[in-house]
Design a protein around this motif. Structure first.
Motif, PDB file in Angstrom:
ATOM      1  N   PHE A 155      -9.426  27.142  11.486  1.00  0.00           N
ATOM      2  CA  PHE A 155     -10.657  27.159  10.281  1.00  0.00           C
ATOM      3  C   PHE A 155     -10.498  25.046   9.727  1.00  0.00           C
ATOM      4  N   ALA A 156      -9.317  24.905   9.615  1.00  0.00           N
ATOM      5  CA  ALA A 156      -9.971  23.777   8.585  1.00  0.00           C
ATOM      6  C   ALA A 156     -10.445  22.374   8.607  1.00  0.00           C
ATOM      7  N   ILE A 157     -10.731  22.294  10.380  1.00  0.00           N
ATOM      8  CA  ILE A 157     -11.144  21.901  10.675  1.00  0.00           C
ATOM      9  C   ILE A 157     -12.580  21.340  10.496  1.00  0.00           C
ATOM     10  N   SER A 158     -13.231  22.281  10.347  1.00  0.00           N
ATOM     11  CA  SER A 158     -14.555  22.403  10.729  1.00  0.00           C
ATOM     12  C   SER A 158     -14.854  22.166   8.963  1.00  0.00           C
ATOM     13  N   ASN A 204     -15.393  16.796  23.664  1.00  0.00           N
ATOM     14  CA  ASN A 204     -16.036  14.588  24.083  1.00  0.00           C
ATOM     15  C   ASN A 204     -14.944  13.958  24.147  1.00  0.00           C
ATOM     16  N   ALA A 205     -14.327  13.994  23.201  1.00  0.00           N
ATOM     17  CA  ALA A 205     -12.474  13.811  22.257  1.00  0.00           C
ATOM     18  C   ALA A 205     -11.701  13.545  23.519  1.00  0.00           C
ATOM     19  N   GLY A 206     -11.234  15.168  24.040  1.00  0.00           N
ATOM     20  CA  GLY A 206     -10.489  15.367  25.292  1.00  0.00           C
ATOM     21  C   GLY A 206      -9.463  15.782  24.574  1.00  0.00           C
ATOM     22  N   ALA A 207      -9.786  16.949  23.525  1.00  0.00           N
ATOM     23  CA  ALA A 207      -9.049  17.695  22.591  1.00  0.00           C
ATOM     24  C   ALA A 207      -9.433  19.133  23.274  1.00  0.00           C
ATOM     25  N   VAL A 219     -16.342  22.151  18.414  1.00  0.00           N
ATOM     26  CA  VAL A 219     -15.721  22.160  19.931  1.00  0.00           C
ATOM     27  C   VAL A 219     -16.772  20.941  21.203  1.00  0.00           C
ATOM     28  N   ALA A 220     -18.090  20.553  21.275  1.00  0.00           N
ATOM     29  CA  ALA A 220     -18.283  19.515  21.565  1.00  0.00           C
ATOM     30  C   ALA A 220     -17.383  18.248  21.273  1.00  0.00           C
ATOM     31  N   LYS A 221     -17.726  17.663  20.407  1.00  0.00           N
ATOM     32  CA  LYS A 221     -16.956  17.090  19.350  1.00  0.00           C
ATOM     33  C   LYS A 221     -15.115  16.442  19.977  1.00  0.00           C
ATOM     34  N   GLN A 239     -12.200  14.601   9.711  1.00  0.00           N
ATOM     35  CA  GLN A 239     -12.165  15.819  11.008  1.00  0.00           C
ATOM     36  C   GLN A 239     -12.084  14.687  12.289  1.00  0.00           C
ATOM     37  N   ASP A 240     -12.827  13.544  11.696  1.00  0.00           N
ATOM     38  CA  ASP A 240     -12.803  12.621  13.559  1.00  0.00           C
ATOM     39  C   ASP A 240     -11.482  12.328  13.008  1.00  0.00           C
ATOM     40  N   ARG A 241     -10.912  11.551  12.274  1.00  0.00           N
ATOM     41  CA  ARG A 241      -9.192  11.339  12.934  1.00  0.00           C
ATOM     42  C   ARG A 241      -8.013  12.814  13.423  1.00  0.00           C
ATOM     43  N   LEU A 242      -8.314  13.460  13.037  1.00  0.00           N
ATOM     44  CA  LEU A 242      -7.853  14.980  13.259  1.00  0.00           C
ATOM     45  C   LEU A 242      -8.024  15.126  14.756  1.00  0.00           C
ATOM     46  N   VAL A 243      -9.759  14.779  14.871  1.00  0.00           N
ATOM     47  CA  VAL A 243      -9.726  15.593  16.621  1.00  0.00           C
ATOM     48  C   VAL A 243      -9.170  14.843  16.875  1.00  0.00           C
TER      49      VAL A 243
END
Ligand SMILES: [Zn+2]
Length: 392
Positions: free
Chosen positions: A242-245, A284-287, A279-281, A252-256
């Protein structure tokens, strides 16, 4: 095993035949002439790779049993306690219910299941054994992977870690965890046990993390650090997450980025109004992002039917996905994303992969997610295991 030719279908969307030999996809080509092969005429149906439920709780289910009005309250601790206190009343775990739910999943086109199985000093390993027995009944139709899951807490329930160790020794391949801060109130101690067990037994890791905001984000960091230190890239999943959202955009960018770099994947279930990851982000980052049903018809929830296309629809809906391209990202979480989470190297709609396939009366993958027609044909390792919604 007789060769099988799927004639006149549309694997992934474009018309082609699919030849299956020894349980694997031998060829995908416009027109295959396969003498002696058994033939299934698909009449233009879409062929998708079979679905992967990357997060469910088979041991808790009442599927095929009595209807039970939910009494669990809305807080996580209330749901845990309600499930623990009432399970004996309904004979949970029940091998027959687990078997019935797995059969339902197969008819919906699911070929692989990762299930978090309760382990605590009260139930011991009885839930692990019930799931094992049901999985062996359905062997050849669906593959079941268990997670040794401390549903009632790990450090706060002495004896649980030892039981999890026994489960791993007995062949359970993944170690679970649960809210290291929110439930166990000792994130470092909890994660050291989980990662220690994974390291010792060569297991994968899949941690339930409902802890929210900056607390949950800090636990993401602890998980990422340990994954890196132990070289467990690609073998660790944070479920729910949950936390990432909930953190701000920069964090968020750093975690992704860190998730992508270290190979820690996320699994969401897109249930209720629970937060879902970006999900899309992430993609796109490869996670990696995988998808699951979570609890189905149990003491936690009256919802669920085991249909991963329905889950993909919920994920797409919650993500505000409307273009075909975006809806396919949600479907990907129910197929290839799940395969990456579970480490299934031989999966996919390609030559050489295991022939785990679903044929469905839809024109595009996006239409399949929106319309969710009856599964015309379900194949597991090249064997027809369900037809027109019925188990074979
Ligand atoms: Zn869960």
């Amino acid at each position: 095993m007789t060769d099988l030719l799927l004639r006149g279908g549309r694997p992934g969307g474009a018309p082609a035949d699919v030849l299956i030999k020894d349980g694997r996809i031998a060829a995908i080509a416009p027109s295959i002439d396969a003498h002696g092969a058994q033939v299934e005429e698909l009449a233009g149906r879409l062929i998708l790779p079979a679905f992967i439920d990357a997060h469910c709780h088979l041991d808790k289910t009442l599927w095929g049993g009595p209807w039970v009005s939910n009494t669990s309250g809305t807080e996580l601790v209330q749901m845990i306690e309600n499930g623990r206190v009432r399970r004996a009343e309904f004979g949970v775990p029940n091998e027959d219910h687990v078997t019935a739910l797995l059969e339902q999943m197969v008819t919906q086109g699911t070929s692989y299941v990762r299930t978090h199985t309760d382990i605590d000093p009260e139930v011991g390993l009885t839930s692990v054994e019930a799931v094992l027995a049901a999985a062996s009944t359905l062997e050849g139709r669906v593959t079941v992977e268990q997670v040794a899951f401390p549903q009632c807490g790990l450090l706060i329930k002495p004896g649980t870690a030892e039981l999890m160790k026994e489960a791993l020794k007995a062949g359970v391949g993944t170690v679970g965890g649960l809210d290291p801060a929110g439930v166990d109130r000792d994130p470092v101690g909890h994660l050291n046990i989980v990662f220690g067990l994974a390291d010792k037994y060569g297991a994968r890791i899949d941690i339930h993390l409902h802890d929210s905001g900056s607390l949950g984000a800090w636990e993401f960091e602890l998980i990422i650090e340990r994954t890196k230190a132990l070289g467990l890239q690609g073998r660790v999943v944070i479920s729910h997450a949950f936390a990432i959202s909930e953190v701000d955009g920069d964090q968020q960018d750093r975690l992704v980025e860190a998730l992508a770099e270290v190979g820690v994947g996320l699994t969401t279930c897109a249930i209720y109004s629970d937060p879902i990851p970006p999900v899309a982000k992430l993609r796109n980052a490869g996670a990696n992002v995988a998808l699951g049903n979570d609890g189905i018809r149990d003491l936690w929830s009256p919802y669920g039917n085991g249909d991963m296309l329905e889950r993909a629809m919920h994920l797409a809906y919650r993500s505000f996905f409307r273009s075909d391209e975006d809806i396919e990202v949600a479907l990907d979480a129910a197929t290839y994303g799940g395969a990456r989470a579970l480490g299934l190297a031989g999966y996919g709609l390609r030559e050489g992969a295991s022939a785990d396939l679903v044929a469905i009366d839809a024109r595009t993958p996006a239409e399949a997610v929106m319309a969710r027609p009856t599964r015309s044909l379900v194949l597991k390792s090249g064997r027809v295991v369900a037809r027109d919604g019925g188990l074979l």
